[in-house]
Write a protein that holds these residues in place. Structure first.
Motif, PDB file in Angstrom:
ATOM      1  N   GLY A   1       0.827  -1.189   0.000  1.00 21.38           N
ATOM      2  CA  GLY A   1       0.000   0.000   0.000  1.00 21.38           C
ATOM      3  C   GLY A   1       0.865   1.244   0.000  1.00 21.38           C
TER       4      GLY A   1
ATOM      5  N   ASP B   1      -3.871   2.430   4.072  1.00 17.59           N
ATOM      6  CA  ASP B   1      -3.715   1.172   3.340  1.00 17.59           C
ATOM      7  C   ASP B   1      -4.842   0.203   3.669  1.00 17.59           C
ATOM      8  OD1 ASP B   1      -1.457   2.326   2.367  1.00 17.59           O
ATOM      9  OD2 ASP B   1      -0.045   1.057   3.464  1.00 17.59           O
ATOM     10  N   ARG B   2      -5.285   0.175   4.946  1.00 16.82           N
ATOM     11  CA  ARG B   2      -6.376  -0.727   5.320  1.00 16.82           C
ATOM     12  C   ARG B   2      -7.671  -0.316   4.638  1.00 16.82           C
ATOM     13  NH1 ARG B   2     -10.396  -0.334   8.681  1.00 16.82           N
ATOM     14  NH2 ARG B   2      -9.592   1.569   9.648  1.00 16.82           N
TER      15      ARG B   2
ATOM     16  N   GLU C   1      -7.509  -1.329   1.044  1.00 17.41           N
ATOM     17  CA  GLU C   1      -7.698  -2.766   0.852  1.00 17.41           C
ATOM     18  C   GLU C   1      -9.163  -3.161   1.045  1.00 17.41           C
ATOM     19  OE1 GLU C   1      -6.534  -6.478  -0.285  1.00 17.41           O
ATOM     20  OE2 GLU C   1      -5.388  -4.608  -0.306  1.00 17.41           O
TER      21      GLU C   1
ATOM     22  N   SER D   1     -11.078  -2.306  -1.893  1.00 16.28           N
ATOM     23  CA  SER D   1     -10.843  -3.212  -3.012  1.00 16.28           C
ATOM     24  C   SER D   1     -11.733  -4.437  -2.921  1.00 16.28           C
ATOM     25  CB  SER D   1      -9.373  -3.641  -3.033  1.00 16.28           C
ATOM     26  OG  SER D   1      -9.103  -4.550  -1.980  1.00 16.28           O
ATOM     27  N   HIS D   2     -12.163  -4.781  -1.724  1.00 21.43           N
ATOM     28  CA  HIS D   2     -13.037  -5.940  -1.548  1.00 21.43           C
ATOM     29  C   HIS D   2     -14.510  -5.572  -1.641  1.00 21.43           C
ATOM     30  CE1 HIS D   2     -10.013  -8.951  -0.532  1.00 21.43           C
ATOM     31  NE2 HIS D   2      -9.414  -8.029   0.217  1.00 21.43           N
TER      32      HIS D   2
ATOM     33  N   LEU E   1      -4.737  -8.015  -5.628  1.00 18.70           N
ATOM     34  CA  LEU E   1      -3.683  -7.020  -5.432  1.00 18.70           C
ATOM     35  C   LEU E   1      -3.498  -6.177  -6.674  1.00 18.70           C
ATOM     36  CD1 LEU E   1      -1.060  -9.133  -3.474  1.00 18.70           C
ATOM     37  CD2 LEU E   1      -2.502  -7.315  -2.593  1.00 18.70           C
TER      38      LEU E   1
ATOM     39  N   PRO F   1      -7.396  -3.719  -7.037  1.00 16.89           N
ATOM     40  CA  PRO F   1      -7.939  -3.677  -5.690  1.00 16.89           C
ATOM     41  C   PRO F   1      -9.373  -3.198  -5.596  1.00 16.89           C
ATOM     42  CG  PRO F   1      -6.403  -1.862  -6.069  1.00 16.89           C
ATOM     43  CD  PRO F   1      -6.306  -2.780  -7.235  1.00 16.89           C
TER      44      PRO F   1
END
Length: 644
Positions: free
Chosen positions: A114, A286-287, A290, A293-294, A315, A318
């Motif tokens: 990230g 970064d969290r 991420e 991205s989900h 990855l 994302p």
């Protein structure tokens, strides 16, 4: 650890001190081993040059020089070089052993990092490069393989100075482009030259790779990759990972500009820019990225091309919705499975709200929830303005000596750089007084060029050069320095040099002839004595000289003095007329020959009327003379003790 092949060096003791225990890795230039320093009883790393390079005298000489420069670096993020040795055919470096893994290993495992994690790693890397750049050293091979992650999380950069030695050797022999081609700056490809901004370029490439999991320029051959470095710009990483912020994009594109003048001027300036952007990212950036991205829908375009082998699709894309079953889908399937316009608008609104939230956080929480690392090495006034502009109080402490920070720059801060701090709290800045004072070497009697080289090799800078006449130091030789030899001074302050403009011919007219001749011989001059009878002048005194008083003379020059002869007398024998021109028992001045060559000293003393006895061991310089002053009977023996 590379244990696939039995290694004949394992188990051997190099230089009678370093016992090779196991092989860590083998590269194109050297093999690295874990070893034991039997004298200090500690674990170290040994890098043994390959036989082909070790037999290249030019390479070895260059390697030793670069190793010395690398050994002078003392920085917590630099792998320390302890020693450089050779044992038979083995030329090797003794280095700090760093248990852990390389950044390449970590990147391969993670796929990509990230933005905040990538910038966090880049800061100690750039701090290490910055220390090298301040010392005038260019790394030339910045890449994840040369970045080590210790078991405690410390980041260290390895192989300072080695790339230059290897590169110069191969460039000379083959004319080929040397270096890890994926990180080469355009000027390295075109001219084969590199400076601190070439390291900045490579660092920008490495940041791109950390953010995206891939290099920006890829091709089937190294030559094709090099061609792309020259002819194509490095794209912003958001082209591969769309959620990357614009300011992070700029860190990559600025550092990888084709024009070196448009890049940060060195790693220290790049570190300042990276730290500033890092400080502006939320701690959980970064969290959140991420999670987005989900959870978000496919509103961003996927990166061009298939995901690189070994990377997961989540990855590389994302923000793409991941279907429960991955299989080939037709264009019709994708159209039928696409979201309706209403849901697309809803998703866009949701993501816009997230971005707006981040912008509000950035404006309200401020950039200074930590002490910025870039203030180290910054001018105190600039650092003070920067901190006060961020809502912090600043106090300046008494200056201290620091071997890594120039005079007037910030040497340290309290709280330290990177520490968490709230607005309104106080940061104490400690300026540097310069490098710790050290003794000025004695360069008296050396040529100006040799004196400068000696001073610079001890870390001193050269100040003003002046000249002065000298009766004891030859023309063009150093008379002294300011500060004088042995006095301590910080290398941040220049050392002034005074050079002899030559000796000046003294006035010896009227002096005793023997005394005058010996005075001139002590100056290193070749003296010719002529006798002449002049009425009205005292006997045995100098009545004329050539050259005249004040004329510049140098060691070995010929001079002539004319001495008035004694009156002639008639001996007791019948009709025997003669002149008493020198009593064998007469005391005459002894010229001091200390520091002269033995051959010159013997000639000068014999010309003065003495016998000479030479003793000592080796060398051809008079180190001691007895007697070395005063007077002695004509014909008596002067003892010279020679030495190296």
């Amino acid at each position: 650890m590379d244990t696939s092949v039995a290694d004949p060096l394992v188990g051997q003791v190099l230089d009678g001190r370093y016992r090779i225990e196991s092989r860590i890795a083998r590269g194109g230039m050297a093999t690295v081993y874990v070893a034991r320093d039997l004298r200090l009883d500690r674990t170290i790393a040994i890098k043994v040059m390959h036989a082909g390079l070790a037999s290249d005298e030019d390479f070895v000489a260059r390697f030793i020089g670069e190793a010395k420069a690398a050994a002078a670096l003392s920085h917590p993020n630099v792998v320390a070089v302890y020693d450089q040795r050779s044992d038979g055919e083995h030329v090797f470096l003794v280095m700090e052993y760093v248990p852990g893994r390389t950044l390449r290993d970590a990147l391969t495992e993670a796929g990509r990092l990230g933005p905040r994690a990538a910038l966090e790693i880049m800061q100690p890397v750039l701090a290490a490069l910055g220390a090298a750049h301040r010392a005038g050293l260019v790394h030339r091979d910045v890449k994840p393989e040369n970045v080590l992650i210790c078991d405690d999380g410390t980041i260290k950069v390895a192989d300072f100075g080695l790339a230059r030695a290897e590169s110069a050797s191969k460039m000379t022999k083959t004319g080929m482009i040397i270096g890890t081609v994926g990180y080469l700056a355009p000027e390295q490809v075109l001219q084969g030259t590199a400076d601190v901004r070439s390291d900045v370029y490579a660092a920008g490439i490495m940041l791109y790779e950390l953010l995206t999991g891939r290099l920006p320029h890829q091709a089937d051959t190294p030559l094709a990759v090099a061609y792309k470095h020259v002819n194509e710009v490095v794209p912003p990483p958001s082209g591969a990972v769309p959620a990357i912020p614009r300011r992070v994009d700029e860190l990559v594109t600025d550092a990888t500009s084709h024009d070196p003048a448009r890049r940060p001027e060195d790693a220290n300036q790049y570190l300042a820019e990276v730290a500033e952007v890092f400080g502006g990212l939320p701690r959980d950036f970064d969290r959140r990225m991420e999670e987005a991205s989900h959870n978000s829908t496919s509103i961003f375009a996927s990166p061009p091309g298939a995901p690189p082998q070994g990377h997961t699709a989540v990855l590389d894309a994302p923000f793409e919705t991941m279907p429960s079953e991955r299989g080939p889908r037709s264009r019709g399937d994708r159209v039928l499975g696409a979201l309706t316009g209403k849901y697309v608008l809803f998703a866009i609104g949701a993501v816009a709200a997230v971005i707006l939230g981040w912008a509000v956080w950035y404006q309200t929480s401020g950039q200074y929830d930590h002490v910025p690392s870039q203030i180290i090495g910054m001018k105190v006034a600039d650092a003070q303005r920067k901190l006060e502009g961020g809502g912090l109080d600043v106090r300046v402490a008494a200056a201290v000596y620091d071997d890594h920070v120039h005079k007037g720059m910030v040497a340290k801060s309290d709280p330290p750089a990177g520490a968490r701090i709230a607005k309104g709290e106080t940061v104490t800045l400690t300026p540097s007084k310069g490098i710790t004072p050290r003794a000025v070497p004695d360069v008296t009697g050396k040529s100006l060029d040799d004196a400068k080289q000696t001073l610079q090799s001890k870390g001193f800078t050269i100040g003003d050069t002046s000249s002065t006449p000298s009766q004891t130091v030859g023309k063009g030789k150093v008379v002294g320095t300011d500060p004088a030899a042995g006095e301590k001074q910080s290398p941040d302050k220049p050392v002034d040099i005074t050079v002899s403009s030559g000796m000046s011919m003294p006035n010896v007219v009227g002096a005793n002839g023997d005394a005058a001749a010996n005075q001139l011989r002590s100056m290193g001059l070749n003296v010719k004595v002529e006798k002449k009878k002049v009425d009205g002048k005292p006997a045995d005194t100098v009545i004329s000289q050539d050259p005249a008083e004040g004329t510049g003379v140098s060691n070995g020059d010929d001079v002539t003095i004319v001495v008035n002869k004694r009156d002639c007398i008639v001996d007791a024998g019948p009709f025997h007329i003669g002149c008493n021109d020198g009593d064998p028992q007469q005391n005459i001045p002894v010229p001091n020959m200390t520091g002269r060559s033995v051959s010159d000293a013997k000639k000068a003393l014999k010309d003065s009327g003495f016998e000479v006895n030479v003793t000592g061991f080796g060398g051809n310089t008079v180190r001691f003379q007895s007697p070395n002053s005063g007077e002695a009977p004509r014909g008596s023996t002067i003892t010279l003790v020679k030495g190296p």
